[in-house]
Design an enzyme around this catalytic site. Sequence first.
Site, mmCIF file in Angstrom:
data_model
loop_
_atom_site.group_PDB
_atom_site.id
_atom_site.type_symbol
_atom_site.label_atom_id
_atom_site.label_comp_id
_atom_site.label_asym_id
_atom_site.label_seq_id
_atom_site.Cartn_x
_atom_site.Cartn_y
_atom_site.Cartn_z
ATOM 1 N N CYS A 293 85.417 -12.374 46.617
ATOM 2 C CA CYS A 293 85.460 -11.304 45.608
ATOM 3 C C CYS A 293 84.156 -10.532 45.526
ATOM 4 O O CYS A 293 84.137 -9.422 45.007
ATOM 5 C CB CYS A 293 85.841 -11.884 44.247
ATOM 6 S SG CYS A 293 84.612 -13.033 43.573
ATOM 7 N N ASP B 263 83.975 -18.215 46.997
ATOM 8 C CA ASP B 263 83.293 -17.483 45.927
ATOM 9 C C ASP B 263 81.953 -18.168 45.706
ATOM 10 O O ASP B 263 81.722 -19.287 46.185
ATOM 11 C CB ASP B 263 84.157 -17.485 44.644
ATOM 12 C CG ASP B 263 83.577 -16.600 43.540
ATOM 13 O OD1 ASP B 263 82.689 -15.774 43.831
ATOM 14 O OD2 ASP B 263 84.014 -16.737 42.375
ATOM 15 N N GLN C 200 90.916 -9.159 39.884
ATOM 16 C CA GLN C 200 90.438 -9.464 41.235
ATOM 17 C C GLN C 200 91.574 -9.938 42.135
ATOM 18 O O GLN C 200 91.695 -9.529 43.296
ATOM 19 C CB GLN C 200 89.358 -10.553 41.158
ATOM 20 C CG GLN C 200 88.802 -10.953 42.506
ATOM 21 C CD GLN C 200 87.984 -9.848 43.138
ATOM 22 O OE1 GLN C 200 87.066 -9.332 42.527
ATOM 23 N NE2 GLN C 200 88.308 -9.466 44.367
ATOM 24 N N HIS D 20 90.027 -14.228 36.266
ATOM 25 C CA HIS D 20 89.657 -12.899 36.779
ATOM 26 C C HIS D 20 90.911 -12.268 37.402
ATOM 27 O O HIS D 20 90.983 -12.068 38.616
ATOM 28 C CB HIS D 20 88.540 -13.058 37.804
ATOM 29 C CG HIS D 20 87.808 -11.792 38.131
ATOM 30 N ND1 HIS D 20 88.050 -10.579 37.502
ATOM 31 C CD2 HIS D 20 86.818 -11.541 39.037
ATOM 32 C CE1 HIS D 20 87.248 -9.663 37.998
ATOM 33 N NE2 HIS D 20 86.495 -10.210 38.932
HETATM 34 N N1 CP Z 1 84.193 -9.087 42.099
HETATM 35 C C1 CP Z 1 83.685 -8.607 40.955
HETATM 36 O O1 CP Z 1 84.276 -8.712 39.871
HETATM 37 O O2 CP Z 1 82.501 -7.960 41.111
HETATM 38 P P1 CP Z 1 81.537 -7.466 39.955
HETATM 39 O O3 CP Z 1 80.994 -8.680 39.261
HETATM 40 O O4 CP Z 1 80.459 -6.688 40.666
HETATM 41 O O5 CP Z 1 82.305 -6.611 38.999
HETATM 42 N N1 NVA Z 2 83.002 -16.534 39.834
HETATM 43 C C1 NVA Z 2 82.138 -15.375 39.759
HETATM 44 C C2 NVA Z 2 82.909 -14.136 40.032
HETATM 45 C C3 NVA Z 2 82.097 -12.876 40.026
HETATM 46 C C4 NVA Z 2 82.919 -11.652 40.255
HETATM 47 C C5 NVA Z 2 81.480 -15.318 38.400
HETATM 48 O O1 NVA Z 2 82.154 -15.553 37.395
HETATM 49 O O2 NVA Z 2 80.278 -15.026 38.340
#
Ligand code: CP
Ligand code: NVA
Length: 308
Positions: free
Chosen positions: A267, A228, A140, A137
């Site tokens: 996040c 997270d 982020q 990600h």
């Molecule tokens: N942190 C993040 O990516 O949030 P969303 O899943 O809401 O986009």
């Molecule tokens: N680790 C989480 C992040 C969400 C923004 C997921 O992948 O669901």
Amino acid sequence: MSTPRHFLGLDDIPASELRVILDEAHRRKAARKGMSKGAIDADAPCAGKTLALIFEKSSTRTRFSFDMGMRQLGGSSITATSNDLQLGRGEAVDDTAKVLSRFVDGMMLRANRHATLMELARNASVPVINGLTDRSHPCQIMADLQTLEEQGRTLKGLRLTWVGDGNNVAVSFCHAAAKFGFDLTLSTPAGYGIAETELSIANGAGANIILTADPMAAASAADVVIADTFVSMGDDDADKRLSDLSPYQVTDAVMRAADKDALFLHCLPAHRGEEVTASVIDGPHSVIFDEAENRLHAQKAIIKWCFD
Ligand code: CP
Ligand code: NVA
């Protein structure tokens, strides 16, 4: 035709370029002081450009920040879930990449599988941005690092501690560690660690990563503590995860082990009472809403970099 400038992962972008993006994020945020949210930035660098936003999974922050980001950059966006597209009925990713490249100037994809993102990028003739995959990600982490810098922290030598699941967000922190020179301690239980391949990539790039199963030891003297969700999108073993990961909840005791001025990052979306207590995430160390806002500013800088 020249290769488009993709933003797929922090591991494959030079540190100097990531620094340029972060500086641009700070600059653009500062330049918007006093402007209404829908107003267009004075330089409108994306005038005439359209970004496709494609989601295979849910999103609040990524969806709104990319859409508003494109508007503020003077461009526009088109959002679709994969189920809205023939992609959701089995149309090939490479055909989708080639067709959408004829319509739009760039694409952001939130994908179930990282391989889908890579296939899209391989076949697109326009920039592709990683809006989260099961592997990483990166957008982020750019917002997170912007947040730390605007709190007056210098990334080089900063001690960041990740507590919980070694997931996609943690992997991008590993990739970022070498690029920005911060120290990263990962505290994950057995079976939830970062994949060896990712650690090798990070260590090979010069990252200083310490692994420990003990969250209190990990938090000791940390400048930043990060949590997270214990159950990421696509995880189908929620009960087992909640049970296995429960000793890794970030509590007031964990924050007390950290530096007295330590910052808390998440996040979002968060699950109070699971990976973090309400007292921490809503407490004085937490900068989660600045962090969420910075998705907008960091991504505007990423989009501009892709189009430059
Ligand atoms: N942190 C993040 O990516 O949030 P969303 O899943 O809401 O986009
Ligand atoms: N680790 C989480 C992040 C969400 C923004 C997921 O992948 O669901």
